[in-house]
Design an enzyme around this catalytic site. Structure first.
Site, PDB file in Angstrom:
ATOM      1  CG  ASP A  13     -15.309   7.444  -5.606  1.00 41.16           C
ATOM      2  OD1 ASP A  13     -15.042   7.134  -4.434  1.00 41.16           O
ATOM      3  OD2 ASP A  13     -15.082   8.577  -6.084  1.00 41.16           O
ATOM      4  CE  LYS A  76     -13.899   5.741   1.996  1.00 39.22           C
ATOM      5  NZ  LYS A  76     -13.748   6.365   0.677  1.00 39.22           N
ATOM      6  CD  GLU A 177     -11.012   6.236  -2.179  1.00 39.37           C
ATOM      7  OE1 GLU A 177     -10.426   7.233  -1.720  1.00 39.37           O
ATOM      8  OE2 GLU A 177     -11.989   5.707  -1.620  1.00 39.37           O
ATOM      9  CG  ASP A 199      -8.064  10.806  -3.517  1.00 37.28           C
ATOM     10  OD1 ASP A 199      -8.902  11.679  -3.256  1.00 37.28           O
ATOM     11  OD2 ASP A 199      -8.372   9.616  -3.736  1.00 37.28           O
TER      12      ASP A 199
END
Ligand code: AMP
Length: 509
Positions: A13, A76, A177, A199
């Site tokens: 992850d 990211k 994800e 999420d």
């Protein structure tokens, strides 16, 4: 299966703020890979210190207050992005390192006098995770399933694959994800359920509606915002504190990188504490000096109500996105059997309360918000291994439309958002000018009708077209999106049969 088999595939992850890896040990059992015998979390932070040493993870985070200009975090958010001003500006406002346009129509970041592309930083973090995993497992890990936000574009997915290549880690599969979290929840339970995964991590928000039919995981619709996460909650608190300090002392702390990093650090800890307490003192001694040389402290009490008020628009936005995804899936709140919360920011009580109100029932406790994604990735990695008897079917979707630019700049949609993957579609094309021998196709991804507001994925040039009158050439362009959401194209001259194939390469600006 022996987890020490050296061809094992680990799950990673790769988060905006924290990363985590796991490995399946057989029978659906998964172990999180601990770092130095403890915590499985590796902060997604890279730094170069005064002596020129590269630091990754905890070592990098530990020194970020003292070395804010050369400590890279939340990169990211920049991976696989074109250097559009608003992106650079938005991220630049919340970080102390310098961000600028890179050389390949991408975004670069500076660290200790060196420029890095965002995916090079992802590569450093992957390298660290691989080393930690290899130390723990006792063999050199060479293969991984890596997760990305469902709302990542083709270009961002390719950038993650490239990051793996840079450190010789084969990214055997990229999965989304929320889908990984659904795997962690659903494998081995013989479920027939429709779930919604909400999420909200450090930097991105994703929501997916997923139908689980035993070992089949079918994504019905997905949506998100890759600029909405815990960091934005921190930013809302920071803005409030800066304004308060300015009105009290007439001093703007925004220009002082060391002060800003100290504030960011304590703000995040305070935000986390406010998930379990209603009021928390906030104190940073000697944050700056007055013009007369008097030291000033930053002191206040932060309460949960203030945090909730400051961040309400962010929670509202997540629920708007949830609403949109429900409409796309053709469902209402009562059609959802379970709501799964993933990502550290979902621990905030206000987030849980708003979701409970939206769906008329509390979210499930079925998965661990920090670990589910890595666990799902590890389970998927295990299912891909030959010796595994776990057979899974993942049916995912394209998060936002993919299309080509038409004359006039509008997007001609080839795959609409939520089209299932893998997928293939052909369109016909022709020349617009007499004698034209080359056809250039510009490919975009996004949900805006004008390409100027979408993300340029790349340019595809088909040369060697037989010259003739406008509209005479007959070409067929085939678009294929892989199970990983990665686009490739081929074009064929229908008369000569000549063919050209390429994955879409990012165009240099
Ligand atoms: P993740 O990317 O899932 O690790 O999420 C990290 C984000 O969750 C960061 O912005 C953290 O500040 C936030 N976070 C972690 N724990 C909590 C908590 N107990 N309450 C609120 N936010 C949290």
């Amino acid at each position: 299966m022996d987890p020490r088999a050296t061809d094992a595939i680990i799950g990673i992850d790769l988060g905006t703020t924290n990363s985590c890896a796991a490995i399946a040990t057989g029978d659906g059992q998964v172990t999180l890979i601990p770092y130095r015998g403890g915590d499985p979390i590796v902060p997604s932070v890279f730094a170069i210190d005064d002596k020129g040493h590269e630091l990754v993870g905890h070592e990098a985070k530990r020194q970020w207050q003292l070395n804010p200009r050369n400590t890279l975090y939340a990169t990211k958010r920049l991976i696989g992005r074109a250097p559009r001003d608003e992106i650079v500006e938005t991220v630049q406002r919340s970080v102390q390192y310098r961000i600028h346009a890179g050389e390949r129509n991408d975004v670069a970041v500076d660290c200790h006098g060196q420029a890095f592309q965002a995916h090079e930083i992802a590569a450093k973090i992957l390298h660290k995770i691989r080393d930690v995993a290899s130390d723990h497992l006792g063999f050199k890990v060479s293969r991984a399933v890596v997760t990305v936000p469902a709302y990542f574009t083709d270009r961002q997915r390719q950038a993650v694959k490239e990051a793996g290549r840079l450190v010789d880690l084969e990214v055997v599969r990229i999965i989304n994800e929320p889908t990984a979290a659904a795997l962690a929840y659903g494998i081995g339970k013989r479920l027939q359920e429709r779930i919604l995964v909400y999420d909200l991590g450090g930097g991105t928000f994703d929501v997916s509606v997923i139908e689980i039919r035993d070992r089949v995981f079918e994504v019905k619709a997905t949506g998100g915002d890759i600029f909405l996460g815990g960091i934005d909650f921190d930013d809302a608190m920071i803005r409030h504190l800066l304004q308060d300090f300015r009105s009290r002392h007439g001093i703007d702390l925004a220009g002082d990188p060391v002060a800003m990093q100290r504030i960011r650090d304590l703000v995040e800890r305070t935000k986390i504490d406010l998930s379990s307490r209603s009021e928390v003192p906030f104190s940073i001694p000697f944050i700056t000096m007055t013009a007369q040389g008097q030291p000033l402290n930053l002191e206040c009490r932060f309460d949960r109500a203030t945090l909730e008020q400051l961040t309400r628009p962010l929670v509202d936005r997540t629920l708007q996105i949830v609403g949109g995804v429900m409409v796309d899936a053709g469902l209402t709140a009562t059609d959802i059997d379970e709501v799964m919360l993933v990502g550290g920011q979902t621990r905030m009580p206000a987030v849980q309360e708003r979701i409970t109100r939206f769906f008329g029932k509390p979210p499930s406790k079925g998965v661990h918000p920090d670990e589910a994604v890595a666990i799902g990735a590890a389970l998927y990695g295990w299912s891909l291994q030959e010796r595994s008897d776990l057979k899974l079917q993942l049916l995912d979707v394209i998060p936002m439309a993919i299309g080509i630019e038409q004359a006039g700049g509008d997007l001609h949609v080839v795959f609409p958002r939520n089209a299932p993957i893998p997928n293939a579609r052909a369109i016909s094309a022709t020349t617009s000018e007499a004698g034209q021998t080359e056809l250039v196709v510009r490919i975009f991804q996004g949900d805006q009708p004008e390409t100027a507001r979408d993300e340029l994925l790349g340019e595809f040039t088909f040369s060697g077209v037989r010259p003739g009158a406008p509209g005479e050439a007959r070409l067929e362009i085939l678009f294929e999106v892989s199970v990983e959401g990665i686009l490739s194209m081929s074009a064929r001259d229908l008369e000569s049969g000549r063919q050209m194939k390429t994955t879409v390469r990012v165009a240099s600006a």
